[in-house]
Enzyme design. Sequence first.
Site, short mmCIF file in Angstrom:
data_model
loop_
_atom_site.label_atom_id
_atom_site.label_comp_id
_atom_site.label_asym_id
_atom_site.label_seq_id
_atom_site.Cartn_x
_atom_site.Cartn_y
_atom_site.Cartn_z
N GLU A 77 0.81 -1.21 0.00
CA GLU A 77 0.00 0.00 0.00
C GLU A 77 0.86 1.27 0.00
O GLU A 77 0.53 2.23 -0.65
CB GLU A 77 -0.93 -0.02 1.23
N ASP A 78 1.95 1.25 0.73
CA ASP A 78 2.68 2.49 0.97
C ASP A 78 4.06 2.60 0.30
O ASP A 78 4.76 3.59 0.50
CB ASP A 78 2.89 2.70 2.49
#
Length: 490
Positions: A77-78
């Site tokens: 996600e990051d």
Amino acid sequence: MENPVDNIIRNMKLPATPKRKELIQAAYEFAKKAHTGQKRRSGEDYITHTVETAVILAKLGMGSSTISAGLLHDVPEDTATTLEDVEKKFGEEIAFLVDGVTKIGRIKLRGEQEELQLENMRKMFIAMASDIRVIIIKLADRLHNMRTLEFNPPDKQIRIARETMEVFVPIANRLGIGEIKGSLEDLAFKYLDPENFEYVKNLEEEQYTQRKRHLDTAVVELKKELLIEGIKTIDIFGRAKHLYRLFQKLKRHDMDINKIYDLVGIRIIVPDISACYEALGIVHRKYRPLVGRIKDYISLPKPNGYQSIHTTVFGHEGKILEVQIRTKQMDDEAEFGIAAHWIYNEQQKRSLRNFIFGKKIQVPQKELLWVKQLREWQNDLGTDNAEFMEGLKIEFFKNHIFAFTPMGNIIELPEDATPIDFAYKVHSEIGNRAVGVKIDGKMATIDCKIKNGQVIEILTSREHKKPSQDWLRFVRTSLAKSQIKKALRS
Ligand code: MN
């Protein structure tokens, strides 16, 4: 400075075999590299967050796959590193866990339909619980985020604290992870009701100091008695209540602290069940019990599986004191709930999987407990039992699919629904203007079947305003059908 991996390994409940250590070390290095240069709002390196998440998982008794997935949980996600990269390096099982955590992370509480969203969120959790480890990782992640919430802006603090209280606390409770439940509750309490939090905190500290002397004496006296009778006390200690629980109790007792008997107490840990009852006899011989205050949760466990004997006695110098008696196993389970059963060997893992997938096979009693808990939880959601029994297969909601908008809103659809059904469910204009779809970031056909948890991005055209007659062939929802017909008529 200590190597963060050593910290994780030291906290493991399972034996740290070379194979497990190696996996955790590799996951740590992979995550550290992926998060290079990223910082938390606290100013710390981002990796500290995933390390702390892994430490919580280790303390819960989770295995090396879950701990590694905890280390990797924010990577897809990051960072620029993808889920495919994770899978290539660590295999399907860990990638599956990481993906599950990522998907749950996309769910957001939304302003207007907040209650509905909350309900969907709970359902979503169950739907995602095709592997309960995903939820345990999410709880560990949330616990660390709550511990570092002070570094966020006030409006975010409130939002996260509310979400924690309304969604994560009930889940931790349902899973019987008392320690995490209590910590999450106290952390949320601090942000949601700072005045009462401070009040209860000061009150507790003051009372604890007052009662501590009597408690210490009682501990010494009881230890001696138990020793004389030949009961092997594994552990005995005083304890302070979680503050939010204490606050709830105070509210039930006119905010009068003197009516709270279990603010501090003694817990006696003995080797087996018969020793619990023997110890109870010894405690009552030493200190006179209060009438009607003996609770035998060993014979009659609480709905979440909690087991212990509680009794309230006139302790040293007649000061009222609660004593809890239980086995080591009961103590672990009270703190760690189903996670305490999560001691993974390959054999158990396989049989458990098979059970979830709906196959009839022998399952150890322990594993059945959390299935029972999930069922009770399901009942809380108000769904009928027959439907849930069917849902004990991997698709907990067999006839429902939950898909996400790119913004993280949840769209509920029937089984076999297509992107066009999804589009009309979002808005009739989105449906009418649909020209294509991206699923989980990849181009897909508009008549494909949506799977649970997918992120659906409908591509629309500005000029194109009419649906195609052809769509009527494959759409599943009556909403989509009627909207298409309406648009075609006009
Ligand atoms: Mn995280």
